[in-house]
Write an enzyme that holds these catalytic residues in place. Structure first.
Site, PDB file in Angstrom:
ATOM      1  N   CYS A 138      28.748  83.169  42.105  1.00  0.00           N
ATOM      2  CA  CYS A 138      27.972  84.058  42.974  1.00  0.00           C
ATOM      3  C   CYS A 138      27.967  85.471  42.404  1.00  0.00           C
ATOM      4  O   CYS A 138      28.939  86.227  42.579  1.00  0.00           O
ATOM      5  CB  CYS A 138      28.565  84.047  44.388  1.00  0.00           C
ATOM      6  SG  CYS A 138      27.699  85.140  45.514  1.00  0.00           S
ATOM      7  N   CYS A 141      28.211  88.283  44.980  1.00  0.00           N
ATOM      8  CA  CYS A 141      29.544  88.446  45.588  1.00  0.00           C
ATOM      9  C   CYS A 141      30.507  89.114  44.606  1.00  0.00           C
ATOM     10  O   CYS A 141      31.294  89.965  44.999  1.00  0.00           O
ATOM     11  CB  CYS A 141      30.163  87.099  45.973  1.00  0.00           C
ATOM     12  SG  CYS A 141      29.043  85.920  46.709  1.00  0.00           S
ATOM     13  N   ASP A 142      30.477  88.702  43.346  1.00  0.00           N
ATOM     14  CA  ASP A 142      31.534  89.086  42.405  1.00  0.00           C
ATOM     15  C   ASP A 142      31.096  90.061  41.321  1.00  0.00           C
ATOM     16  O   ASP A 142      31.933  90.555  40.559  1.00  0.00           O
ATOM     17  CB  ASP A 142      32.100  87.821  41.719  1.00  0.00           C
ATOM     18  CG  ASP A 142      32.676  86.843  42.736  1.00  0.00           C
ATOM     19  OD1 ASP A 142      33.155  87.312  43.780  1.00  0.00           O
ATOM     20  OD2 ASP A 142      32.640  85.631  42.492  1.00  0.00           O
TER      21      ASP A 142
END
Ligand code: NAP
Length: 312
Positions: A138, A141-142
């Site tokens: 992701c 997200c990261d």
């Protein structure tokens, strides 16, 4: 959730298909509820950086679009039940279905399966061991952990190209590694990608191994035409090699193809009367937010026709 309450319709999953179905169900006057293990609605859309092809709402982030969907459902009074579905059984006599969850058993005349899909693993050495330690599925997200660093994205579809474009704005260098000499991502995404100076596409290339002791330190990449192998020093590897439907819990209930996608046409009717499939879990050509929402509406239309016929 009231005990022994019998719903007209239970919708499993609160991504675009499930929320689309919920809005249509409530407006159709059905006693309906959405069951999802997560309190946050949106499914895969939540991890999309920017959605630019949802009609009327261009340029929202996946999180913002999901919030809009959820607000719409909440405004209409959709009931949400947070619980993990463990299976579905049928009660021949009452002509209802029991949705078994980790919280309670729920009963309904019809059920819409809208559990969506999750990322596929790449399946190379080092991937599992370094997951969360440089291996990610992701980018939104990261990605922030890799500011001014060098990363690789694996895949050639919409998600891989979106991820590469997003990461190019954060990282110093992004390698996009694709096993063929052509991307399958939408043209508009490809144009954005090719305009970025810090993205390098490695064509006909496969990641053979992810290297590193405690954190990702590099990858071993092989050109599948020349056979040449190279080590690339990267600190992050973002894997975007497609999706697998989240239908394991429904196996044996409805017919599926060999990949686990539920067989259902545009009516969303499955092989089991009273069970409908909507969104990315359905075998179909186009898996987009807009087609998932459309499935939700179609599934409710079919479920309502089924429930009316059952009453006669
Ligand atoms: P996808 O379209 O199935 O693409 C997967 C990519 O990974 C393909 O390029 C494939 O290569 C590659 N791949 C698969 N297995 C591999 C392996 N073992 N090793 C190396 N490469 C591998 O999947 P996706 O990008 O996750 O998208 C999923 C669905 O969501 C698609 O239907 C997509 O259109 C949709 N989506 C749409 C949007 C949007 O409209 N904005 C955004 C995100 C996702 P090949 O090309 O060689 O098969």
């Amino acid at each position: 959730m009231m005990k022994n309450e019998v719903y007209d319709l239970l919708i499993i999953g609160s991504g675009p298909a499930g929320l689309g179905a919920a809005v249509y169900a409530v407006r159709a006057g059905l006693k309906a509820a959405v069951v999802d293990k997560s309190p946050v609605s949106g499914g895969q859309v939540l991890s999309t950086y920017e959605v630019d092809n949802y009609l009327g709402l261009p340029g929202l982030s996946g999180g913002e679009l999901s919030e809009r969907f959820r607000e719409h459902a909440d405004r209409l009074g959709v009931q949400f039940i947070i619980a993990e579905v463990q299976g579905i059984g049928s009660n021949e006599e009452q002509r209802t279905y029991t949705v078994r969850t980790d919280q309670a058993d729920l009963e309904a005349g019809a059920v819409i399966l809208a559990t969506g899909a999750s990322h596929s693993p790449l399946g190379v050495p080092g991937e599992t061991e370094l997951s969360g330690m440089g291996v990610s599925y992701c980018a939104t997200c990261d990605g922030a952990f890799y500011r001014k660093r060098t990363v690789a994205v694996v895949g050639g579809g919409d998600v891989a190209v979106e991820d590469a474009v997003f990461l190019a704005g954060i990282c110093s260098k992004v390698y996009l590694i694709h096993r063929r000499d052509q991307l399958r991502a939408a043209d508009s995404l490809q144009k954005k990608l090719f305009s970025l100076a810090n993205v390098e596409v490695l064509w006909d290339s496969e990641v053979k191994e992810i290297l590193g002791r405690d954190m990702v330190e590099g990858i071993r990449v092989c050109n599948n035409k020349s056979g040449e192998e190279n080590r690339l020093d990267v600190e992050g590897v973002f894997i975007a090699v497609g999706i697998v439907p989240d239908t394991g819990v429904f196996s044996g209930l409805v017919e599926m193809d060999d990949k686990g996608y539920v067989l259902a046409d545009e009516s969303c009717a499955t092989s089991e009367k009273g069970i409908f499939a909507a969104g990315d879990i359905r075998k179909k050509a186009m898996r987009q937010i807009i087609t998932a929402v459309a499935d939700g509406a179609n599934a409710v239309h079919s479920a309502q026709a089924y429930l009316n016929a059952e009453k006669m």
